[in-house]
Design an enzyme around this catalytic site. Structure first.
Site, PDB file in Angstrom:
ATOM      1  CD  GLU A  79      -2.646   1.216   2.629  1.00 44.23           C
ATOM      2  OE1 GLU A  79      -3.103   0.097   2.988  1.00 44.23           O
ATOM      3  OE2 GLU A  79      -2.885   2.282   3.242  1.00 44.23           O
ATOM      4  CD  GLU A  82      -3.239   7.282   5.516  1.00 46.78           C
ATOM      5  OE1 GLU A  82      -4.256   6.647   5.853  1.00 46.78           O
ATOM      6  OE2 GLU A  82      -2.107   7.039   5.966  1.00 46.78           O
TER       7      GLU A  82
END
Length: 275
Positions: A155, A160
């Site tokens: 990932e 974020e």
């Protein structure tokens, strides 16, 4: 407004060291400038491009991941209330409402099986929402996830953001031995700005043995197979697909509180990929 030219220079990096708290840069970092545009999503028109994007729906239970594996509180929908395209902008809105057993709704879109890429520069120009418990992300998963599962698939979290910290953005990778709370990560903090007040470009430049992270023109992190916190296999030499979503609550940001105002909207001006 939309600038294709991303310039990394020693001058800019040196200025950044004095201007931003989180730019602890290593002079040995590999920096590339990739400019062959191979995918351009400008969000023109008035609906999502179904040739590029698919919706992921529900609360994760259908995939065997209630709360999407992160204790998230939202139910993802394909309703216009949660996702719309207008004025050249993708808008994903998190709302507080009862919907199919959840107290919140939002949207999540992916390019799986439609656009997958190994290496390159992947970037998006975005304006953040804000508020405790708001968790937008621009990220990638290995295209072989159905065969090997997570975290073996890998990932790459390009961006974020914790809405309770409106001046900070995070970039991370997850893989076998360094996933979840043990991800390899670094944060970038603006001293005199908030990410919900203007658009910024969040991206990576990714090659065989490195992933560089940047915000606007500033390189702030590089992850390689030799990175100290990367304690397992490097699983990033294969195609990945793109995800854009906004979660509500979850293990990273915690639940909303009385100060969180709904709806909150993530705005995306473009997504571009270069070789």
């Amino acid at each position: 407004m939309k600038n294709n030219k991303i310039k990394f220079s020693i001058l800019i990096l040196c200025i950044a060291i004095f201007s931003f708290q989180s730019c602890d840069l290593d002079e040995t970092q590999t920096v590339t400038t990739l400019n062959n545009l191979v995918m351009e999503e400008e969000f023109d028109g008035n609906e999502l491009n179904s040739e590029l994007w698919s919706f992921e729906l529900g609360d994760g239970s259908g995939e065997g991941l209630p709360g999407w594996g992160n204790n998230e509180l939202q139910n993802y929908t394909d309703r216009e209330e949660n996702l719309k395209v207008e004025g050249g902008i993708l808008k994903i809105s998190a709302r507080q409402e009862n919907f199919e057993g959840s107290d919140y709704t939002s949207a999540r879109i992916i390019t799986k099986a439609k656009f997958e890429k190994q290496y390159g520069r992947i970037e998006a120009r975005m304006k953040m929402p804000w508020g405790t418990g708001i968790w937008p992300a621009f990220w990638m998963l290995g295209a072989n996830i159905d065969e090997v599962g997570w975290p073996q698939t890998g990932e790459i979290d390009i961006m974020e953001y914790d809405g309770g910290e409106p001046s900070v953005v995070h970039g991370s990778v997850h893989g076998p031995g360094y996933s979840g709370g043990n991800a390899v990560t670094k944060s970038y903090e603006f001293l005199d700005d908030r990410l919900d007040t203007d658009f910024h470009v969040y991206g990576i430049e990714w090659g065989e043995n490195y992933i560089n992270y940047y915000v606007d023109d500033i390189l702030y992190n590089q992850i390689t197979p030799e990175s100290e916190d990367l304690t397992g296999e490097w699983v990033f030499n294969k195609p990945f697909y793109i995800i854009i979503n906004m979660a509500v609550g979850g293990s990273f940001v915690g639940p909303p509180d009385s100060s969180t105002v709904f709806p909150q909207t993530l705005e995306v001006d473009y997504v571009r990929v270069y070789d």
